[in-house]
Enzyme design. Sequence first.
Site, PDB file in Angstrom:
ATOM      1  N   VAL A  25      14.451  30.334  97.680  1.00  0.00           N
ATOM      2  CA  VAL A  25      14.825  31.737  97.547  1.00  0.00           C
ATOM      3  C   VAL A  25      15.244  32.307  98.914  1.00  0.00           C
ATOM      4  CG1 VAL A  25      13.981  34.048  96.964  1.00  0.00           C
ATOM      5  CG2 VAL A  25      13.389  32.108  95.510  1.00  0.00           C
ATOM      6  N   ASN A 100       5.854  30.784  98.889  1.00  0.00           N
ATOM      7  CA  ASN A 100       5.549  30.246  97.561  1.00  0.00           C
ATOM      8  C   ASN A 100       4.328  30.936  96.944  1.00  0.00           C
ATOM      9  OD1 ASN A 100       4.935  28.881  99.942  1.00  0.00           O
ATOM     10  ND2 ASN A 100       4.181  27.097  98.887  1.00  0.00           N
ATOM     11  N   PRO A 102       2.414  29.563  93.991  1.00  0.00           N
ATOM     12  CA  PRO A 102       2.186  28.608  92.891  1.00  0.00           C
ATOM     13  C   PRO A 102       1.060  29.055  91.966  1.00  0.00           C
ATOM     14  CG  PRO A 102       1.244  27.789  94.945  1.00  0.00           C
ATOM     15  CD  PRO A 102       1.944  29.062  95.279  1.00  0.00           C
ATOM     16  N   GLU A 171      13.914  38.394  93.016  1.00  0.00           N
ATOM     17  CA  GLU A 171      15.158  37.635  93.044  1.00  0.00           C
ATOM     18  C   GLU A 171      15.419  37.040  91.669  1.00  0.00           C
ATOM     19  OE1 GLU A 171      17.535  37.358  95.559  1.00  0.00           O
ATOM     20  OE2 GLU A 171      18.350  36.770  93.626  1.00  0.00           O
ATOM     21  N   ALA A 174      19.323  31.792  89.912  1.00  0.00           N
ATOM     22  CA  ALA A 174      18.921  30.543  89.267  1.00  0.00           C
ATOM     23  C   ALA A 174      19.384  29.405  90.166  1.00  0.00           C
ATOM     24  CB  ALA A 174      19.559  30.429  87.888  1.00  0.00           C
ATOM     25  N   GLU A 175      18.590  28.365  90.255  1.00  0.00           N
ATOM     26  CA  GLU A 175      18.966  27.245  91.102  1.00  0.00           C
ATOM     27  C   GLU A 175      20.203  26.561  90.527  1.00  0.00           C
ATOM     28  OE1 GLU A 175      15.680  24.697  92.232  1.00  0.00           O
ATOM     29  OE2 GLU A 175      14.419  26.468  92.362  1.00  0.00           O
ATOM     30  N   ALA A 233      11.567  39.231  82.504  1.00  0.00           N
ATOM     31  CA  ALA A 233      12.914  38.646  82.405  1.00  0.00           C
ATOM     32  C   ALA A 233      12.790  37.127  82.262  1.00  0.00           C
ATOM     33  CB  ALA A 233      13.740  39.000  83.641  1.00  0.00           C
ATOM     34  N   GLY A 283      12.249  23.372  82.697  1.00  0.00           N
ATOM     35  CA  GLY A 283      11.439  23.084  83.883  1.00  0.00           C
ATOM     36  C   GLY A 283      11.732  24.134  84.928  1.00  0.00           C
ATOM     37  N   CYS A 286       9.852  28.491  88.077  1.00  0.00           N
ATOM     38  CA  CYS A 286       9.587  29.871  87.662  1.00  0.00           C
ATOM     39  C   CYS A 286       9.040  30.064  86.255  1.00  0.00           C
ATOM     40  CB  CYS A 286      10.863  30.698  87.804  1.00  0.00           C
ATOM     41  SG  CYS A 286      11.267  31.011  89.514  1.00  0.00           S
TER      42      CYS A 286
HETATM   43  C1  UDX Z   1      15.182  30.950  86.341  1.00  0.00           C
HETATM   44  C2  UDX Z   1      15.902  32.253  85.966  1.00  0.00           C
HETATM   45  O1  UDX Z   1      17.098  31.930  85.239  1.00  0.00           O
HETATM   46  C3  UDX Z   1      16.232  33.052  87.220  1.00  0.00           C
HETATM   47  O2  UDX Z   1      16.797  34.302  86.864  1.00  0.00           O
HETATM   48  C4  UDX Z   1      14.943  33.288  88.005  1.00  0.00           C
HETATM   49  O3  UDX Z   1      15.221  33.980  89.206  1.00  0.00           O
HETATM   50  C5  UDX Z   1      14.272  31.971  88.335  1.00  0.00           C
HETATM   51  O4  UDX Z   1      14.025  31.242  87.117  1.00  0.00           O
HETATM   52  P1  UDX Z   1      15.936  28.578  87.267  1.00  0.00           P
HETATM   53  O5  UDX Z   1      14.555  28.155  86.908  1.00  0.00           O
HETATM   54  O6  UDX Z   1      16.453  28.264  88.631  1.00  0.00           O
HETATM   55  O7  UDX Z   1      16.100  30.164  87.093  1.00  0.00           O
HETATM   56  O8  UDX Z   1      16.974  27.926  86.233  1.00  0.00           O
HETATM   57  P2  UDX Z   1      17.448  28.275  84.739  1.00  0.00           P
HETATM   58  O9  UDX Z   1      18.914  28.131  84.698  1.00  0.00           O
HETATM   59  O10 UDX Z   1      16.887  29.521  84.222  1.00  0.00           O
HETATM   60  O11 UDX Z   1      16.848  27.039  83.906  1.00  0.00           O
HETATM   61  C6  UDX Z   1      15.463  26.837  83.750  1.00  0.00           C
HETATM   62  C7  UDX Z   1      15.217  25.655  82.853  1.00  0.00           C
HETATM   63  O12 UDX Z   1      15.606  25.929  81.502  1.00  0.00           O
HETATM   64  C8  UDX Z   1      15.988  24.397  83.242  1.00  0.00           C
HETATM   65  O13 UDX Z   1      15.172  23.260  83.074  1.00  0.00           O
HETATM   66  C9  UDX Z   1      17.146  24.377  82.273  1.00  0.00           C
HETATM   67  O14 UDX Z   1      17.675  23.096  82.077  1.00  0.00           O
HETATM   68  C10 UDX Z   1      16.463  24.901  81.021  1.00  0.00           C
HETATM   69  N1  UDX Z   1      17.401  25.494  80.043  1.00  0.00           N
HETATM   70  C11 UDX Z   1      18.159  26.576  80.382  1.00  0.00           C
HETATM   71  C12 UDX Z   1      17.458  24.969  78.758  1.00  0.00           C
HETATM   72  O15 UDX Z   1      16.760  24.001  78.428  1.00  0.00           O
HETATM   73  N2  UDX Z   1      18.297  25.561  77.850  1.00  0.00           N
HETATM   74  C13 UDX Z   1      19.059  26.649  78.150  1.00  0.00           C
HETATM   75  O16 UDX Z   1      19.789  27.129  77.261  1.00  0.00           O
HETATM   76  C14 UDX Z   1      18.984  27.174  79.468  1.00  0.00           C
HETATM   77  P1  ADP Z   2      10.578  29.433  96.674  1.00  0.00           P
HETATM   78  O1  ADP Z   2      11.116  28.545  95.606  1.00  0.00           O
HETATM   79  O2  ADP Z   2       9.851  30.646  96.121  1.00  0.00           O
HETATM   80  O3  ADP Z   2      11.585  29.801  97.715  1.00  0.00           O
HETATM   81  P2  ADP Z   2       9.465  27.378  98.383  1.00  0.00           P
HETATM   82  O4  ADP Z   2       8.205  26.606  98.182  1.00  0.00           O
HETATM   83  O5  ADP Z   2      10.775  26.666  98.260  1.00  0.00           O
HETATM   84  O6  ADP Z   2       9.388  28.625  97.398  1.00  0.00           O
HETATM   85  O7  ADP Z   2       9.448  28.057  99.833  1.00  0.00           O
HETATM   86  C1  ADP Z   2       8.409  28.828 100.337  1.00  0.00           C
HETATM   87  C2  ADP Z   2       8.327  28.582 101.844  1.00  0.00           C
HETATM   88  O8  ADP Z   2       7.378  29.505 102.391  1.00  0.00           O
HETATM   89  C3  ADP Z   2       7.835  27.174 102.253  1.00  0.00           C
HETATM   90  O9  ADP Z   2       8.832  26.539 103.045  1.00  0.00           O
HETATM   91  C4  ADP Z   2       6.549  27.446 103.062  1.00  0.00           C
HETATM   92  O10 ADP Z   2       6.406  26.584 104.189  1.00  0.00           O
HETATM   93  C5  ADP Z   2       6.771  28.899 103.522  1.00  0.00           C
HETATM   94  N1  ADP Z   2       5.531  29.602 103.878  1.00  0.00           N
HETATM   95  C6  ADP Z   2       4.405  29.737 103.139  1.00  0.00           C
HETATM   96  N2  ADP Z   2       3.488  30.473 103.806  1.00  0.00           N
HETATM   97  C7  ADP Z   2       4.041  30.829 104.984  1.00  0.00           C
HETATM   98  C8  ADP Z   2       3.593  31.581 106.123  1.00  0.00           C
HETATM   99  N3  ADP Z   2       2.376  32.136 106.156  1.00  0.00           N
HETATM  100  N4  ADP Z   2       4.428  31.729 107.180  1.00  0.00           N
HETATM  101  C9  ADP Z   2       5.662  31.153 107.151  1.00  0.00           C
HETATM  102  N5  ADP Z   2       6.148  30.439 106.122  1.00  0.00           N
HETATM  103  C10 ADP Z   2       5.351  30.268 105.050  1.00  0.00           C
END
Ligand code: UDX
Ligand code: ADP
Length: 512
Positions: A25, A100, A102, A171, A174-175, A233, A283, A286
């Site tokens: 993000v 993060n 989690p 945010e 989507a990835e 959402a 998967g 989020c």
């Molecule tokens: C999601 C939200 O879309 C995004 O707005 C939010 O900020 C973060 O979470 P992301 O997880 O990156 O984004 O991907 P997304 O495109 O939503 O897909 C999530 C999962 O659902 C993937 O595994 C995708 O393959 C699956 N998917 C999506 C389906 O199986 N069917 C669909 O029709 C759409």
């Molecule tokens: P997202 O998908 O939400 O962006 P990520 O796991 O990809 O989450 O990234 C979160 C990042 O935040 C990681 O790279 C982690 O090292 C960083 N992070 C967590 N705690 C701290 C902290 N206290 N100071 C600086 N960076 C941090």
Amino acid sequence: MQATVSLFPADAMVTRVGCIGAGYVGGPTCAVIALKCPDIRVTVCDMNPTRIGQWNSDKLPVFEPGLDEIVQKCRGVNLFFTTDVVATIQESEVLFISVNTPTKTYGHGKGRAANLKYVESVAREIAKVARGNKIVVEKSTVPVKSAQSIADILKANRNSQNKFQVLSNPEFLAEGTAIEDLLNPDRILIGGEDSPDGWKAIETLSSVYKRWIPADRIITMNTWSSELSKLVANAFLAQRISAINAVSAVCEATGADVGQVALAVGKDSRIGPRFLQASVGFGGSCFQKDILNLVYICESLNLPEVAEFWLNVVSINDYQKQRFAKRIVNCLFNTVSGKRIAIMGFAFKKNTGDTRESAAIYVSAHLLEEGARLAVYDPKVEADQVTRDLNNVTGTPDVVRDQVEVCSDPYEAARGAHALVICTEWDVFQTLDYARIFAGMPKPAYVFDGRKILDHEKLTKIGFEVETIGKRVRNVSQSHPAAITNGAGSGDGAAGLNSCEDATGPDSEMTL
Ligand code: UDX
Ligand code: ADP
């Protein structure tokens, strides 16, 4: 708060933006801010030096179409990546928290609640080292009322001269389409305190986004609504996928085609066509996390019926992954022990190297437990990531070491495999030479298309046995076209049934 004290004048130009957390993000979001606001100095910091090293190298830690070009253009000009968290906090007027969150793996709320320890430690660090007033922006997805917790920590620990405003600015990227989503978002959501300083802070952050986003797409509201909107959402999107996946099971049992059902349903303008693609299961970092978080909130608020409603979205997703994995075993004559199976795609969706909660991990783990030998191919996932994920989920590193091979070429993965299992919808899988692949596989050669992306008719003509989600494919081995049965196993419906019906389901008799 005094209405007359203006901490953040509306016309103040933001000149320095900082971000704590250089992940999926924080990195892309800041890259786009830097691109669109050349006069703003954007600094992204992370406590993980390896990650920062990667952001400063030619191989970025995050794969996103279009990201490399933006980073190359802005890095060292107005975009900086650093491990210096203190300096980033001190020099930034607007500070994004993008760490993060989690799902908790221990204690109260285990398996449901978001673990806020990283957010809390960042809030404490900001309070400790900040100089001057700051707008602190919660970007990470967090439970409702987290902004209040951040504000409380800042207030309790701040130097008396400093003032903070905490905003929620979730945010929605989507990835795989992050850059496109950031450049052209459906909306920007900003939640803030309902006070003159809160409104000013909202306006200040809006002024950054207004550089490239039309004002009518910037929605402002109170903090709690903003935080909850993000969870809801994601829950709605995931709910659509679980709904169509639940329907896919009905389709398989009846002979309907889930693609056709989705088309018909999606044509209703009140429903719309997006997020109705049945699959092996959703998967990503989020959906599951946010729904479990919502479930936890509902349980905490003594709303068990609401909690259960949302929990079912996750349960159906688990069911879908299991159903698919079991079908593979059933089709391969009820045993995969010692058989090579090619796992095509390991990322949770195409155009990303991210494997968090990827269905491929769960399908692979099930097959490993059944004794299969796996050959994994994914264009963007590194071999050590595959190993790490499978070690984590199976808890049996010896099995992973002995039974998993990660291949750098799809043909290599397919060679000698009894089945190809499509777990990720990578475009490249649509253009492989399947006749060549078929020639190198023991027969019958199976394709399990968990993403519904392949030309099934073409594959069956080559000689493959094809299984997919929500649709019966007329396979070579079947003498009859798939007959429509009532799914209850009554009458002689088995005549047209696929031999791969779930052995645990109503039509459990196998025809070997
Ligand atoms: C999601 C939200 O879309 C995004 O707005 C939010 O900020 C973060 O979470 P992301 O997880 O990156 O984004 O991907 P997304 O495109 O939503 O897909 C999530 C999962 O659902 C993937 O595994 C995708 O393959 C699956 N998917 C999506 C389906 O199986 N069917 C669909 O029709 C759409
Ligand atoms: P997202 O998908 O939400 O962006 P990520 O796991 O990809 O989450 O990234 C979160 C990042 O935040 C990681 O790279 C982690 O090292 C960083 N992070 C967590 N705690 C701290 C902290 N206290 N100071 C600086 N960076 C941090």
